[in-house]
Design an enzyme around this catalytic site. Structure first.
Site, mmCIF file in Angstrom:
data_model
loop_
_atom_site.group_PDB
_atom_site.id
_atom_site.type_symbol
_atom_site.label_atom_id
_atom_site.label_comp_id
_atom_site.label_asym_id
_atom_site.label_seq_id
_atom_site.Cartn_x
_atom_site.Cartn_y
_atom_site.Cartn_z
ATOM 1 N N ASP A 430 0.828 -1.211 0.000
ATOM 2 C CA ASP A 430 0.000 0.000 0.000
ATOM 3 C C ASP A 430 0.869 1.272 0.000
ATOM 4 O O ASP A 430 2.089 1.211 0.191
ATOM 5 C CB ASP A 430 -0.887 -0.031 1.248
ATOM 6 C CG ASP A 430 -2.167 0.783 1.074
ATOM 7 O OD1 ASP A 430 -2.404 1.321 -0.018
ATOM 8 O OD2 ASP A 430 -2.935 0.877 2.055
ATOM 9 N N GLU A 433 2.712 7.318 -1.725
ATOM 10 C CA GLU A 433 2.454 8.675 -2.250
ATOM 11 C C GLU A 433 2.871 9.783 -1.294
ATOM 12 O O GLU A 433 2.732 10.956 -1.619
ATOM 13 C CB GLU A 433 0.952 8.868 -2.509
ATOM 14 C CG GLU A 433 0.276 7.803 -3.346
ATOM 15 C CD GLU A 433 -0.247 6.651 -2.517
ATOM 16 O OE1 GLU A 433 0.052 6.601 -1.300
ATOM 17 O OE2 GLU A 433 -0.954 5.784 -3.062
ATOM 18 N N ASP A 498 -8.679 3.155 -3.235
ATOM 19 C CA ASP A 498 -9.861 3.198 -2.365
ATOM 20 C C ASP A 498 -11.033 3.892 -3.038
ATOM 21 O O ASP A 498 -11.081 5.117 -3.089
ATOM 22 C CB ASP A 498 -9.518 3.971 -1.090
ATOM 23 C CG ASP A 498 -8.327 3.366 -0.369
ATOM 24 O OD1 ASP A 498 -8.046 2.183 -0.578
ATOM 25 O OD2 ASP A 498 -7.687 4.097 0.416
#
Ligand SMILES: *[C@@H]1O[C@H](CO)[C@@H](O)[C@H](O)[C@H]1NC(C)=O
Ligand SMILES: *[C@@H]1O[C@H](CO)[C@@H](O)[C@H](O)[C@H]1NC(C)=O
Ligand SMILES: *[C@@H]1O[C@H](CO)[C@@H](O)[C@H](O)[C@H]1NC(C)=O
Ligand SMILES: *[C@@H]1O[C@H](CO)[C@@H](O)[C@H](O)[C@H]1NC(C)=O
Ligand SMILES: *[C@@H]1O[C@H](CO)[C@@H](O)[C@H](O)[C@H]1NC(C)=O
Ligand SMILES: *[C@@H]1O[C@H](CO)[C@@H](O)[C@H](O)[C@H]1NC(C)=O
Ligand SMILES: *[C@@H]1O[C@H](CO)[C@@H](O)[C@H](O)[C@H]1NC(C)=O
Ligand SMILES: *[C@@H]1O[C@H](CO)[C@@H](O)[C@H](O)[C@H]1NC(C)=O
Ligand SMILES: *[C@@H]1O[C@H](CO)[C@@H](O)[C@H](O)[C@H]1NC(C)=O
Ligand SMILES: *[C@@H]1O[C@H](CO)[C@@H](O)[C@H](O)[C@H]1NC(C)=O
Length: 761
Positions: A430, A433, A498
């Site tokens: 995950d 960023e 998401d």
């Protein structure tokens, strides 16, 4: 057979010429590009396509000075560029070098830039900055455009497939919750954490565009950039800060599909996935070993083929003021998952793999954080202290991937040592960023330049860990959400991040479709999404929870993609789940049967992606460039060559429009009613019950028998009584996924509500 034959021919040719999975691009002509000078200007063409133009009225390059204001809230970056000066470099001199390249100096007064135009190894034209006056920190490159030109790419774009008419910043960040300023969801997310996002916010931007004039342009740098497609006469790329050594690669081919193929040759191509992924579902479950096994039993008792259990809370959970969250300390929590090591071994014997979760951050309460901090492995701030990042309810450090010792420690001790040696079959890799622009990196490079590269470094680290395990790493799969140029062979698989559990266009089920198509056109051809979406709200002002219908429509969409993986969402107890009722289980059983019936087709499609670089999910126009109607379609896709898929992304649907491209030699057949056939070139409306994704197949496909078999799997009639309400389950853990939703506790809800009411007054 037509396209199949064509593809196998290509494969053979390419296999012979450059090796399987190699670059597959028509070689440049000689000379690779032409420069002509006329009327005080110049024009550069490749195969007759004008890619650059310069004269005093239409200069191709501007430089300037300016500065940015950058504000960040948990991965939501706000960059306000302020331009103080912008100068058109109207003057030019051109000189030819002995090797066929050119020097082009563009200038105005004290500003000048020398570009070298030459043939690249993989592209016919590379424009590189070789020298400059060095008195600017902003640069704009213009490329001529025509009025009806369409433009694609830009990485993973969730709102628009055709980028024409809009501006797209190139900056990896949270994609946002809602992503449309005129919706309540976006408004609330903005009030809570400036997390609402907008049409362009994405985890995976890329400074690459492809246009209907059949060229692509790729910028090799990772600086903050902006792609601007608003002007009818030109496209413009803005790049800031250090552009010395910048390169723009131009490629011209005879079709967009050839361009995509070439692009994967330039940036790296995705490898085939392990085939166990096609043989069953990966179920997102959590709550400890017993709970995990009981969910598995619930599924297998129904006959659902399960090949993976994805447990994001394998490293344990921590109580925070805002509820339970995954403990970001990446080692097996043997209290929470008692006996997991042995369970993994026994599950593997029944062909079920256990998948886990990791991200590049470490919770400061964990021992891995302490180790990393002591060793100096964490990203530092300008004062030389560990840069502590607020993850909502706790603080964490970010591992510095520019430090080789830190990189190796994370790869060897954490991923290989704690994850692969435990026997995990894969994980979600995950984030990626969040690198702040004011961080001080080990390498000394500016964080603003590394920010966009971080996702690729993160994926590459995961990939190396798997490769270095040799046989033990075979068949392991990890999946990434963030990305940038070069992601194709750095990661193994993407997922769309998401989405909301609602039906919104910009952030619900629909948005995953343009996301996969734009990503595919940008050269990254294998992706999937959380079945049912992720972000859930339970606020006084807004209840956004997942309905059974949303979950089932999403699952039936996932059948026609390479990976079928569920997610419970960030508030599992209020969301519909595959285990919510016997009806849901029956529906899932049927959908997973459909998915596994396609296993040979999945493998074939992914093979083609590897051999040709063409994405698994493609826009219709990639295969049917002459079909004008195809260009208007951004919420349908071709899955491989043989299926047109038009997922239902709205509630309460019984009929659905489908556009079919005109196939001159073939006929489209409706999967659920083989009497319904069409030569394409038009839209038609089909009947669709829940469980019947609108899909048409080509009647000459080699997989027709499989499609016919699937078409005979009748939908499960919904129960006459409303399905039982989901049970509340205190064991559930909120997802570590995004920074925002999970930290909405009572007090925030009140703050939010009052902010909301204030705004209304
Ligand atoms: C360059 O121009 C020549 C002469 O017009 C032409 O034959 C050739 O194909 C052109 N090459 C490219 C790459 O455009
Ligand atoms: C082109 O520019 C480079 C870098 O400034 C220089 O070294 C080279 O001599 C130039 N060549 C010609 C032919 O002008
Ligand atoms: C443009 O080039 C010409 C010829 O070299 C020169 O006389 C003129 O000053 C230049 N203009 C600017 C603004 O640099
Ligand atoms: C944003 O929401 C408004 C209001 O619901 C809608 O009209 C508009 O089409 C949406 N924008 C996009 C880009 O979908
Ligand atoms: C990825 O592909 C690029 C471009 O073909 C190549 O330069 C690079 O070495 C590849 N990386 C890996 C890890 O295979
Ligand atoms: C599993 O871990 C336990 C400790 O939690 C250990 O005692 C046991 O030997 C391990 N089993 C295997 C197969 O490694
Ligand atoms: C996919 O490619 C692999 C490796 O070349 C091959 O073994 C397999 O049979 C192919 N599968 C399909 C369905 O084409
Ligand atoms: C679905 O349709 C029914 C009947 O037309 C209506 O009562 C219901 O509100 C609709 N539901 C949604 C989510 O639009
Ligand atoms: C199947 O399609 C045919 C042709 O369009 C139509 O006449 C028929 O009613 C359809 N059957 C069902 C069950 O929808
Ligand atoms: C596909 O359909 C077309 C038109 O109905 C027909 O001519 C062709 O023979 C069919 N091909 C196969 C393989 O069934």
């Amino acid at each position: 057979m037509r396209l199949l034959l064509l593809l196998s021919t290509l494969y053979l040719l390419r296999g012979r010429e450059v090796g399987v999975g190699g670059q597959s691009c028509k070689p440049p002509s000689s000379p690779p590009f032409n420069i002509s000078q006329d009327q005080g200007g110049l024009s550069v063409t490749v195969n007759g396509v004008q890619v650059l133009q310069h004269n005093a009225v239409h200069p191709m390059l501007f430089v300037g000075e300016g500065q940015d204001k950058v504000v960040e809230f948990s991965g939501n970056f706000f960059i306000t560029p302020y331009v103080e000066q912008r100068v058109a470099l109207t003057n030019f001199t051109l000189s030819e070098a002995a090797d066929g390249g050119y020097n082009l100096t563009l200038s105005y007064a004290t500003y000048w830039v020398t570009l070298r135009l030459s043939a690249g190894v993989a592209t016919p034209l590379v424009v590189a900055i070789v020298d400059s006056s060095n008195n600017y920190n902003r640069l704009w490159l213009r490329v001529p455009a025509v009025a009806d030109e369409r433009v694609y790419g830009g990485g993973e774009q969730f709102t628009y497939l055709d980028l024409r008419g809009k501006v797209f910043p190139v900056w990896t960040r949270e994609q946002g919750v809602g992503r449309n300023k005129s919706t309540l969801t976006t408004f609330l997310a903005d009030q809570l954490g400036k997390a609402g996002g907008d049409y362009y916010t994405t985890y995976f931007p890329q400074p690459t565009w492809l246009t209907s004039r059949n060229y692509f342009l790729h910028y090799t740098g990772s600086n903050y950039a902006v792609l601007d497609f608003r002007n009818p006469q030109f496209f413009e790329m803005f790049v800031e800060e250090d552009t010395s050594g910048a390169e723009w690669h131009f490629q011209v081919q005879s079709s967009l599909s050839d361009l995509v193929s070439c692009l994967t040759g330039l940036l790296g191509r995705m490898k085939p996935l392990p085939t166990w992924l096609y043989e069953g579902a990966i179920l997102g479950v959590q709550g400890g070993t017993e709970k995990m096994l009981s969910r598995l039993k619930t599924a297998t008792d129904k006959g659902i083929s399960v090949r993976g259990l994805w447990i994001q809370d394998w490293s344990g959970t921590k109580q925070t003021p805002f509820g339970k969250r995954v403990f970001w300390n990446w080692r097996w929590d043997s209290d929470h998952y008692a006996g997991l090591n042995d369970t993994i071994v026994s599950l593997r014997k029944s062909n079920v793999r256990v998948l886990a979760y990791i991200n590049p951050s470490l919770d400061m309460r964990g021992d891995l954080f302490s180790t990393a901090k002591d060793e100096g492995y964490l990203v530092k701030n300008q004062a030389g202290q560990t840069y502590l990042h607020n993850s909502g309810s706790f603080r964490c450090g970010l591992v510095d991937f520019t430090n080789p010792a830190a990189y190796n420690w994370y790869k060897d001790d954490v991923i290989k040592g704690n994850m692969l040696k435990l026997g995990l079959g894969g994980w979600m890799a995950d984030f990626g960023e969040y690198l702040p622009v004011d961080a001080a990196l080990y390498s000394g490079q500016p964080a603003s330049l590394l920010h966009n590269q971080w996702p690729r470094l993160w994926a590459q680290l995961n990939h190396q860990a798997v490769s270095e395990m040799g046989e033990a790493g075979e068949d392991v799969v990890f999946f990434s959400r963030s990305g940038f140029s070069g992601m194709g062979n750095a990661t193994m698989l993407m997922w769309a991040g998401d989405q909301n559990v609602d039906w919104s266009m910009e952030d619900g089920a629909a948005s995953t479709i343009p996301a996969s198509l734009s990503l595919g056109l940008s050269g990254v051809g294998l992706t999937h999404f959380d079945i049912g979406g992720y972000t859930t709200y339970v606020l006084p002002a807004l209840k956004m929870v997942r309905s059974s219908e949303r979950l089932l429509r999403s699952a039936e969409h996932a059948v026609f993609g390479p990976v079928f993986r569920t997610h419970e969402g960030n508030i599992p107890s209020v969301n519909a789940q595959f285990y919510t009722s016997p009806y849901m289980l029956d529906c899932f059983k049927r959908l997973v049967d459909m998915f596994t019936a396609l296993s040979q087709y999945h493998q074939h499609v992914v093979n083609v992606t590897y051999f040709t670089g063409l994405p698994a999910q493609r826009p219709l126009f990639l295969n049917y460039p002459d079909d004008e109607g195809s260009y208007k379609v951004q919420y349908q896709y071709l899955y491989g060559d043989d299926l047109v898929v038009a997922p239902v992304y709205l509630p309460n649907i019984t009929t659905w429009p489908v556009y079919l491209p005109a196939d001159p030699s073939d006929t489209w057949v409706y999967l659920w009613n083989t009497s319904l056939i069409s030569p394409g070139g038009s839209s038609l409306t089909v009947r669709t019950l829940i469980g019947q994704t609108p899909v048409f197949y080509r009647n000459s496909s080699a997989f027709v028998d499989t499609f016919v078999k699937i078409g005979k799997m009748l939908p499960i009639p919904p129960p006459t009584l409303p399905p039982p309400t989901p049970t509340t389950d205190s064991q559930h853990t909120t997802d570590p996924g995004t920074g925002l939703a999970q930290r909405w506790g009572g007090s925030l809800v009140l703050i939010c509500l009052s902010l909301f009411l204030c705004k209304l007054m």
